[in-house]
Design a protein around this motif. Structure first.
Motif, PDB file in Angstrom:
ATOM      1  N   ARG A 184     122.640  57.409 -15.770  1.00 52.09           N
ATOM      2  CA  ARG A 184     121.910  58.674 -16.258  1.00 52.09           C
ATOM      3  C   ARG A 184     120.964  59.152 -15.457  1.00 52.09           C
ATOM      4  NH1 ARG A 184     123.098  55.765 -21.128  1.00 52.09           N
ATOM      5  NH2 ARG A 184     120.792  54.688 -20.943  1.00 52.09           N
ATOM      6  N   ASP A 185     119.959  58.123 -14.582  1.00 52.19           N
ATOM      7  CA  ASP A 185     119.215  58.615 -13.709  1.00 52.19           C
ATOM      8  C   ASP A 185     119.833  59.262 -12.538  1.00 52.19           C
ATOM      9  OD1 ASP A 185     116.871  57.113 -14.914  1.00 52.19           O
ATOM     10  OD2 ASP A 185     117.333  55.310 -14.356  1.00 52.19           O
ATOM     11  N   CYS A 186     120.766  58.862 -12.193  1.00 55.44           N
ATOM     12  CA  CYS A 186     121.608  59.712 -10.938  1.00 55.44           C
ATOM     13  C   CYS A 186     121.886  61.023 -11.453  1.00 55.44           C
ATOM     14  CB  CYS A 186     122.827  58.829 -10.615  1.00 55.44           C
ATOM     15  SG  CYS A 186     122.641  57.251  -9.624  1.00 55.44           S
ATOM     16  N   GLY A 187     122.198  61.177 -12.759  1.00 52.19           N
ATOM     17  CA  GLY A 187     122.408  62.467 -13.269  1.00 52.19           C
ATOM     18  C   GLY A 187     121.204  63.240 -13.291  1.00 52.19           C
ATOM     19  N   ARG A 188     120.121  62.681 -13.723  1.00 54.11           N
ATOM     20  CA  ARG A 188     119.001  63.582 -13.787  1.00 54.11           C
ATOM     21  C   ARG A 188     118.475  63.877 -12.433  1.00 54.11           C
ATOM     22  NH1 ARG A 188     117.734  60.168 -18.482  1.00 54.11           N
ATOM     23  NH2 ARG A 188     117.695  58.333 -17.266  1.00 54.11           N
ATOM     24  N   LEU A 189     118.768  63.106 -11.576  1.00 53.19           N
ATOM     25  CA  LEU A 189     118.108  63.284  -9.973  1.00 53.19           C
ATOM     26  C   LEU A 189     119.184  64.363  -9.398  1.00 53.19           C
ATOM     27  CD1 LEU A 189     116.980  59.851  -8.836  1.00 53.19           C
ATOM     28  CD2 LEU A 189     115.569  61.816  -8.624  1.00 53.19           C
ATOM     29  N   GLU A 243     110.372  68.370 -12.133  1.00 55.95           N
ATOM     30  CA  GLU A 243     111.628  67.892 -12.620  1.00 55.95           C
ATOM     31  C   GLU A 243     112.028  66.611 -11.738  1.00 55.95           C
ATOM     32  OE1 GLU A 243     116.297  69.036 -13.119  1.00 55.95           O
ATOM     33  OE2 GLU A 243     114.892  70.610 -12.709  1.00 55.95           O
ATOM     34  N   CYS A 244     111.595  66.760 -10.608  1.00 51.25           N
ATOM     35  CA  CYS A 244     112.108  65.725  -9.783  1.00 51.25           C
ATOM     36  C   CYS A 244     111.188  64.526  -9.997  1.00 51.25           C
ATOM     37  CB  CYS A 244     111.936  66.075  -8.357  1.00 51.25           C
ATOM     38  SG  CYS A 244     112.363  64.960  -6.971  1.00 51.25           S
ATOM     39  N   ALA A 245     109.757  64.704 -10.224  1.00 43.85           N
ATOM     40  CA  ALA A 245     108.907  63.658 -10.542  1.00 43.85           C
ATOM     41  C   ALA A 245     109.326  62.908 -11.843  1.00 43.85           C
ATOM     42  CB  ALA A 245     107.351  64.275 -10.665  1.00 43.85           C
ATOM     43  N   ILE A 306     106.269  55.039  -9.489  1.00 50.91           N
ATOM     44  CA  ILE A 306     105.698  55.722 -10.700  1.00 50.91           C
ATOM     45  C   ILE A 306     104.421  56.826 -10.602  1.00 50.91           C
ATOM     46  CG2 ILE A 306     105.351  55.449 -13.280  1.00 50.91           C
ATOM     47  CD1 ILE A 306     107.070  53.007 -13.106  1.00 50.91           C
ATOM     48  N   ALA A 307     103.536  55.957  -9.938  1.00 52.66           N
ATOM     49  CA  ALA A 307     102.271  56.427  -9.503  1.00 52.66           C
ATOM     50  C   ALA A 307     102.225  57.750  -8.774  1.00 52.66           C
ATOM     51  CB  ALA A 307     101.091  55.437  -9.156  1.00 52.66           C
ATOM     52  N   GLU A 308     102.947  57.528  -7.757  1.00 50.61           N
ATOM     53  CA  GLU A 308     102.890  58.873  -7.065  1.00 50.61           C
ATOM     54  C   GLU A 308     103.773  60.097  -7.505  1.00 50.61           C
ATOM     55  OE1 GLU A 308     101.694  59.236  -4.173  1.00 50.61           O
ATOM     56  OE2 GLU A 308     101.307  57.080  -3.210  1.00 50.61           O
ATOM     57  N   ALA A 309     104.907  59.493  -8.273  1.00 52.38           N
ATOM     58  CA  ALA A 309     105.391  60.914  -9.041  1.00 52.38           C
ATOM     59  C   ALA A 309     104.507  61.124 -10.132  1.00 52.38           C
ATOM     60  CB  ALA A 309     106.796  60.353  -9.715  1.00 52.38           C
ATOM     61  N   ASN A 310     103.672  60.616 -10.781  1.00 56.04           N
ATOM     62  CA  ASN A 310     102.807  60.864 -11.900  1.00 56.04           C
ATOM     63  C   ASN A 310     101.750  61.943 -11.299  1.00 56.04           C
ATOM     64  OD1 ASN A 310     102.064  60.994 -14.511  1.00 56.04           O
ATOM     65  ND2 ASN A 310     100.360  59.650 -14.220  1.00 56.04           N
ATOM     66  N   ALA A 311     101.549  61.622  -9.828  1.00 55.63           N
ATOM     67  CA  ALA A 311     100.421  62.368  -9.515  1.00 55.63           C
ATOM     68  C   ALA A 311     100.777  63.735  -9.226  1.00 55.63           C
ATOM     69  CB  ALA A 311     100.132  61.835  -7.800  1.00 55.63           C
ATOM     70  N   VAL A 312     102.039  64.195  -9.211  1.00 52.76           N
ATOM     71  CA  VAL A 312     102.522  65.452  -9.202  1.00 52.76           C
ATOM     72  C   VAL A 312     102.218  66.237 -10.557  1.00 52.76           C
ATOM     73  CG1 VAL A 312     104.610  67.052  -9.135  1.00 52.76           C
ATOM     74  CG2 VAL A 312     104.488  64.887  -7.733  1.00 52.76           C
ATOM     75  N   PHE A 313     102.150  65.654 -11.841  1.00 47.74           N
ATOM     76  CA  PHE A 313     101.598  66.279 -12.977  1.00 47.74           C
ATOM     77  C   PHE A 313     100.199  66.058 -12.887  1.00 47.74           C
ATOM     78  CE2 PHE A 313     105.934  64.815 -13.827  1.00 47.74           C
ATOM     79  CZ  PHE A 313     106.401  65.727 -14.685  1.00 47.74           C
ATOM     80  N   LEU A 331     100.252  67.747  -1.897  1.00 51.76           N
ATOM     81  CA  LEU A 331     100.934  67.527  -3.011  1.00 51.76           C
ATOM     82  C   LEU A 331     102.255  66.816  -2.548  1.00 51.76           C
ATOM     83  CD1 LEU A 331     101.352  67.171  -5.945  1.00 51.76           C
ATOM     84  CD2 LEU A 331     102.297  69.421  -6.174  1.00 51.76           C
ATOM     85  N   GLN A 332     102.979  67.475  -1.887  1.00 51.16           N
ATOM     86  CA  GLN A 332     104.267  67.397  -1.477  1.00 51.16           C
ATOM     87  C   GLN A 332     104.850  65.623  -1.116  1.00 51.16           C
ATOM     88  OE1 GLN A 332     107.148  69.520  -1.746  1.00 51.16           O
ATOM     89  NE2 GLN A 332     105.710  70.887  -2.554  1.00 51.16           N
ATOM     90  N   PRO A 333     103.743  65.092  -0.192  1.00 49.45           N
ATOM     91  CA  PRO A 333     104.085  63.699   0.241  1.00 49.45           C
ATOM     92  C   PRO A 333     103.918  62.861  -0.981  1.00 49.45           C
ATOM     93  CG  PRO A 333     102.522  64.903   1.738  1.00 49.45           C
ATOM     94  CD  PRO A 333     102.813  65.840   0.529  1.00 49.45           C
ATOM     95  N   HIS A 334     103.471  63.306  -2.195  1.00 53.17           N
ATOM     96  CA  HIS A 334     103.275  62.224  -3.291  1.00 53.17           C
ATOM     97  C   HIS A 334     104.785  62.016  -3.783  1.00 53.17           C
ATOM     98  CE1 HIS A 334      99.223  61.543  -4.015  1.00 53.17           C
ATOM     99  NE2 HIS A 334      99.041  62.959  -3.888  1.00 53.17           N
ATOM    100  N   LEU A 335     105.664  63.093  -3.639  1.00 51.83           N
ATOM    101  CA  LEU A 335     107.163  62.804  -3.948  1.00 51.83           C
ATOM    102  C   LEU A 335     107.659  62.054  -2.850  1.00 51.83           C
ATOM    103  CD1 LEU A 335     108.204  66.207  -5.851  1.00 51.83           C
ATOM    104  CD2 LEU A 335     108.235  63.687  -6.674  1.00 51.83           C
TER     105      LEU A 335
END
Length: 502
Positions: A184-189, A243-245, A306-313, A331-335
């Motif tokens: 399901r993670d693959c599907g989300r990505l 969405e990616c984050a 998780i922390a780097e992705a959460n930084a996007v929000f 911002l982009q390098p956090h992802l």
């Protein structure tokens, strides 16, 4: 004192102020030269092809500019340092092109475009590649899980609820469950990839342009699946990032739960998994130790992902819906970092799982402990003696309590003991045979009769394995198709450039 005079003396009175340069412009340039220079050149080529095809510039102008652009492309920008003479990479490249073809021709390449749509296009092009990379690694991880499950279809073990042994299952059943969350993670990505892979180019600053450009043609040459149609949305919409984050946070949360279990399985007390030598470290003082350090390191990496992705929000919430630097190079390098940490985790975990040994006997023996087949004994009383489930549950609960109080094992259960407890609890003797009792209390039998869809019975697990292996191949092919489309677009752009240069 920190005064206006002091700041003007140290920072200067012309753009860029030294503090602005050191704290913002130079770090931004470092991101641009590392990630965005190549996409920028590719976008410029596609834009130039489109301008000539739309007769906005002449063939001679297009040819001269393209030849200059191809020369600029050979510059080793990654080794360059920030030059305060130019605001950012965009102006540095434009100046380099002007050195090749003259300032007038170089300026013509910027007809009908803006740094706004250029930046967003670059960001999407970089991110789509990284998302495909992580999907590929997740698919490899899925293969590892499915293969390990296939080797352990008959490896009976306790399933746990509330961290306590609950019922017999198999290691294959457990691994399939985790595989399905990763699928399901693959599907989300993959959904995130398709959101990302829409072209903003041609939106210009935010309202497109009065020139008769062809946005569809540029998107096609750059490998996009389609357009972000509304030009305001091209510049203001940042949900391709969130969405990616979100998909990365969910994926790594799933990974963290699995790693918690796997590390527990590696403990001497649990003794279910034995890691091979390349993935353990010896203590500096205790020579007997086999520290599962490879897996331990994955936990902080997962947390960092998780922390780097959460930084996007964190960065994007409560920002204006429009052109805003909050979504840009800082911002982009956090992802990118979130994806990098996830990739590192997956590479280690795949290697560890492929090479580990499963202590099947320990798991089998543990499935005989803790009265975890009591549910099947309860069900058997319902089937064989017609009791309601509640009465059967009452008898079985009383039986287990007495066994614990008297320090008896599950093998000590007999017809006479059940009859005595049933008489005390529900006022009737049940007379169930020892043979039926033994079958009900056997963990292998417990697993074998759970043939309901999704259950741990070997036949059902084999069916699920076959279905998931087929799905994995289909999804791998879909991921490769995305890569093939990008390669096809690269070839089409190369052909268009060749035609223009003729």
């Amino acid at each position: 004192m920190y005064t206006k005079e002091y700041v003007e003396a140290t920072d200067g009175v012309r753009f860029p102020g030294k503090s602005f340069q050191d704290a913002i412009l130079e770090p931004v340039f470092d991101v641009q030269k590392q990630y965005l220079y190549r996409p920028f050149i590719k976008i410029s080529k596609a834009h130039l092809v489109m301008l000539q095809e739309q007769q906005i510039i002449t063939p001679d102008e297009a040819r001269a500019i393209m030849q200059g652009l191809l020369e600029v492309e050979t510059i080793d920008f990654e080794s360059r340092r920030y030059d305060p003479s130019y605001e950012d990479m965009f102006f540095m490249v434009e100046n380099a092109l002007a050195d090749k073809v003259g300032i007038d021709l170089a300026g013509r390449m910027h007809i009908a475009r803006s740094r706004n749509d250029l930046d967003i296009c670059e960001f999407r092009m970089v991110l789509r590649e990284k998302v495909l990379e992580i999907i590929g690694l997740l698919n490899t991880f899925r293969e590892v899980l499915l293969n390990l499950a296939a080797e352990n279809i008959d490896t009976v073990m306790p399933a746990y609820t509330h961290t306590q042994p609950a019922q017999p299952s198999t290691l294959a059943h457990y691994l399939l469950a985790f595989h399905d969350s990763i699928a399901r993670d693959c599907g989300r990505l993959m959904n995130a990839y398709h959101t990302i892979n829409h072209s903003p180019i041609g939106a210009a600053a935010i309202t497109t342009t009065g020139f008769p450009i062809n946005r569809e043609r540029m998107g096609e040459l750059l490998g996009f699946d389609g357009l972000v149609e509304n030009s305001y949305d091209c510049i203001a919409g940042c949900d391709y990032l969130t969405e990616c984050a979100s998909a990365l946070m969910i994926c790594n949360t799933n990974l963290s739960k699995f790693m918690k279990d796997v590390l527990d399985f590696c403990t001497r007390e649990f003794n279910a998994f034995y890691l091979s030598a390349p993935y353990v470290q010896i203590s500096s003082i205790m020579p007997q130790k086999r520290n599962p350090s490879s897996l331990e390191h994955t936990r902080p990496m997962i947390s960092k992902a998780i922390a780097e992705a959460n930084a996007v929000f964190t960065v994007l919430h409560n920002t204006p819906f429009g052109d805003i630097v909050d979504t840009e190079e800082q911002l982009q390098p956090h992802l990118y970092d979130s994806i990098e940490y996830t990739a590192r985790v997956l590479k280690v975990v795949c290697a560890v799982l492929v090479t580990l040994k499963v202590n099947k006997k320990v798991l089998f023996d543990r499935a005989h402990e803790g009265f975890i087949t009591a549910t099947e004994l309860c069900d058997t009383l319902v089937r064989e003696k017609g009791l309601s489930f509640r009465l059967s549950h009452k008898v079985t609960s009383a039986l287990v309590r007495q066994l614990i109080d008297r320090r008896m094992a599950i093998a000590d259960i007999t017809t006479e003991l059940i009859d005595a407890i049933a008489a005390d609890t529900i006022g009737q003797r049940l007379g169930i045979s020892d043979q039926i009792i033994r079958a009900a209390l056997d963990p292998v039998h417990f697993v074998a009769i759970r043939t309901v869809t999704g259950g741990p019975a070997p036949g059902e697990v084999r069916r699920m394995l076959a279905k998931r292996n087929a799905a994995l191949e289909t999804e791998r092919a879909a991921c490769e198709d995305c890569r093939a489309r990008l390669r096809t677009a690269d070839a089409a752009l190369a052909d268009a450039i060749a035609a223009l240069l003729k």
